[in-house]
Design a protein around this motif. Structure first.
Motif, short mmCIF file in Angstrom:
data_model
loop_
_atom_site.label_atom_id
_atom_site.label_comp_id
_atom_site.label_asym_id
_atom_site.label_seq_id
_atom_site.Cartn_x
_atom_site.Cartn_y
_atom_site.Cartn_z
N GLY A 3 49.94 16.56 2.20
CA GLY A 3 49.78 15.79 3.42
C GLY A 3 50.70 16.13 4.58
O GLY A 3 50.31 16.00 5.73
N ASN A 4 51.92 16.53 4.30
CA ASN A 4 52.87 16.85 5.37
C ASN A 4 52.76 18.33 5.69
O ASN A 4 52.96 19.18 4.82
N PRO A 5 52.49 18.70 6.95
CA PRO A 5 52.41 20.13 7.29
C PRO A 5 53.67 20.90 6.94
O PRO A 5 53.61 22.12 6.72
N ASP A 6 54.82 20.22 6.87
CA ASP A 6 56.06 20.90 6.49
C ASP A 6 56.04 21.36 5.04
O ASP A 6 56.89 22.17 4.63
N TYR A 7 55.10 20.84 4.24
CA TYR A 7 54.99 21.28 2.85
C TYR A 7 54.27 22.62 2.71
O TYR A 7 54.22 23.19 1.62
N VAL A 8 53.67 23.10 3.77
CA VAL A 8 52.94 24.37 3.71
C VAL A 8 53.95 25.51 3.55
O VAL A 8 54.89 25.64 4.33
N THR A 9 53.76 26.36 2.54
CA THR A 9 54.71 27.43 2.24
C THR A 9 54.50 28.63 3.16
O THR A 9 53.45 28.77 3.81
N ILE A 10 55.49 29.50 3.18
CA ILE A 10 55.38 30.73 3.96
C ILE A 10 54.23 31.58 3.43
O ILE A 10 53.48 32.20 4.20
N GLN A 11 54.07 31.62 2.12
CA GLN A 11 52.94 32.36 1.55
C GLN A 11 51.62 31.81 2.05
O GLN A 11 50.69 32.57 2.37
N ALA A 12 51.51 30.48 2.12
CA ALA A 12 50.28 29.86 2.61
C ALA A 12 50.05 30.18 4.09
O ALA A 12 48.92 30.44 4.51
N VAL A 13 51.12 30.17 4.88
CA VAL A 13 50.99 30.51 6.30
C VAL A 13 50.47 31.95 6.46
O VAL A 13 49.57 32.22 7.27
N ASN A 14 51.02 32.87 5.69
CA ASN A 14 50.55 34.25 5.74
C ASN A 14 49.08 34.34 5.34
O ASN A 14 48.30 35.10 5.93
N ALA A 15 48.70 33.55 4.34
CA ALA A 15 47.30 33.55 3.90
C ALA A 15 46.38 32.97 4.97
O ALA A 15 45.29 33.50 5.22
N LEU A 16 46.82 31.89 5.62
CA LEU A 16 46.01 31.28 6.68
C LEU A 16 45.66 32.30 7.76
O LEU A 16 44.56 32.29 8.31
N ASN A 17 46.59 33.19 8.04
CA ASN A 17 46.38 34.15 9.12
C ASN A 17 45.55 35.36 8.70
O ASN A 17 45.30 36.25 9.51
N GLN A 18 45.07 35.36 7.45
CA GLN A 18 44.15 36.40 7.00
C GLN A 18 42.70 35.94 7.04
O GLN A 18 41.79 36.72 6.83
N VAL A 19 42.49 34.66 7.34
CA VAL A 19 41.18 34.04 7.14
C VAL A 19 40.32 34.11 8.41
O VAL A 19 40.80 33.87 9.51
N ASP A 20 39.04 34.43 8.20
CA ASP A 20 38.06 34.41 9.29
C ASP A 20 37.28 33.11 9.31
O ASP A 20 36.91 32.61 10.38
N VAL A 21 36.99 32.55 8.12
CA VAL A 21 36.15 31.36 8.02
C VAL A 21 36.81 30.34 7.10
O VAL A 21 37.08 30.63 5.94
N PHE A 22 37.08 29.15 7.63
CA PHE A 22 37.60 28.06 6.82
C PHE A 22 36.47 27.08 6.50
O PHE A 22 35.76 26.63 7.40
N PHE A 23 36.33 26.76 5.22
CA PHE A 23 35.32 25.80 4.79
C PHE A 23 36.00 24.43 4.65
O PHE A 23 36.87 24.24 3.80
N ILE A 24 35.61 23.49 5.52
CA ILE A 24 36.29 22.19 5.62
C ILE A 24 35.39 21.10 5.02
O ILE A 24 34.31 20.83 5.55
N PRO A 25 35.82 20.45 3.94
CA PRO A 25 34.99 19.42 3.32
C PRO A 25 34.92 18.15 4.16
O PRO A 25 35.93 17.71 4.73
#
Length: 257
Positions: free
Chosen positions: A13-35
């Motif tokens: 829930g807290n954006p501060d919990y997002v890891t550096i690995q996750a941030v790097n992964a987010l920046n590789q994505v073209d399409v996010f599937f949002i439920p």
């Protein structure tokens, strides 16, 4: 063409919990599937979008909203109802990956908490891979779970010295406090199974952990059980849903063990 997918744990829930690995992964994505889980749980979709807006620096990505199939209440057995729900989820994911993910694009599912803990995204993608209708390559990025966030908020150690822990659900806790554990983490407890525990235990409880609506309470279970139940009822009435986690620990002094 092989389809590439990332299963990204975004924390509790807290954006501060997002890891550096996750941030790097987010920046590789073209399409996010949002439920889309309906108006009552719109906050969950909003936080996913806020995380993307905060951490993605890549100029081009898009979001595809999809309705999450409802899981029917068990008409026969619990496992049967889960299997039926997984069938619906598999069909939904297959459609998303076939119709919304282009050649050489990377897709992503943003998983609340950690993808390995009470989440079915990995299972669904494994089922799709087993069908062999298309090639699928996926990676999993771990996230901070509500368990980790809960114990950090309460400043408590999860396990007793030299003892095991159990992670379970409210449905299983209703059968009784596990005899082989001194510490029990309970998730997915819609009915408040802690109310039936008649043992000397401490409880560390939290709802909407990591969000602006976070509620925390701790103490001897017998002393705070009514207060927790009241808080749960008020929160559920106000928001239409509740997401809570709690730790139960047998009550005794660890010093000298």
């Amino acid at each position: 063409m092989k389809r590439k997918v990332l299963i990204i744990g975004i924390g509790a829930g807290n954006p501060d919990y997002v890891t550096i690995q996750a941030v790097n992964a987010l920046n590789q994505v073209d399409v996010f599937f949002i439920p889309d889980k309906g108006a009552e749980k719109e906050q969950l979709s909003r936080i996913r979008r806020e995380i993307c807006e905060r951490f993605i620096t890549a100029p081009h990505y898009r979001m595809v909203d999809f309705e999450t199939p409802l899981r029917e209440k068990p008409s026969s057995t619990y496992r049967t109802s889960v299997t039926d729900w997984h069938d619906k989820m598999e069909a939904t994911y297959a459609h998303l990956l076939m119709e919304e993910l282009g050649d050489d694009e990377c897709g992503a599912f943003l998983v609340w908490g950690d993808p390995s803990l009470y989440d079915s995204t990995i299972r669904i993608l494994d089922r799709l891979n087993a069908k062999g209708n298309f090639e699928l390559d996926y990676d999993v990025i771990p996230g901070i779970s509500s368990i980790q966030a809960l114990t950090a908020k309460h400043k408590v150690v999860l396990n007793r010295i030299g003892e095991s822990i159990t992670i379970t659900t409210g449905r299983k806790l209703a059968e009784g406090f596990p005899n082989n554990s001194e510490s029990v983490i309970v998730m997915l407890d819609g009915e408040g199974a802690f109310k039936a525990i008649d043992e000397d235990v401490d409880i560390y409880w939290g709802a909407y952990i990591g969000t602006e609506d976070e509620i925390l309470m701790s103490g001897k279970l017998r002393d705070v059980v009514d207060d927790i139940e009241r808080l749960r009822n008020v929160a559920r009435a106000q928001k239409g849903w509740i997401m809570d986690t709690y730790l139960l620990k047998r009550s005794y002094d660890e010093i000298g063990e």
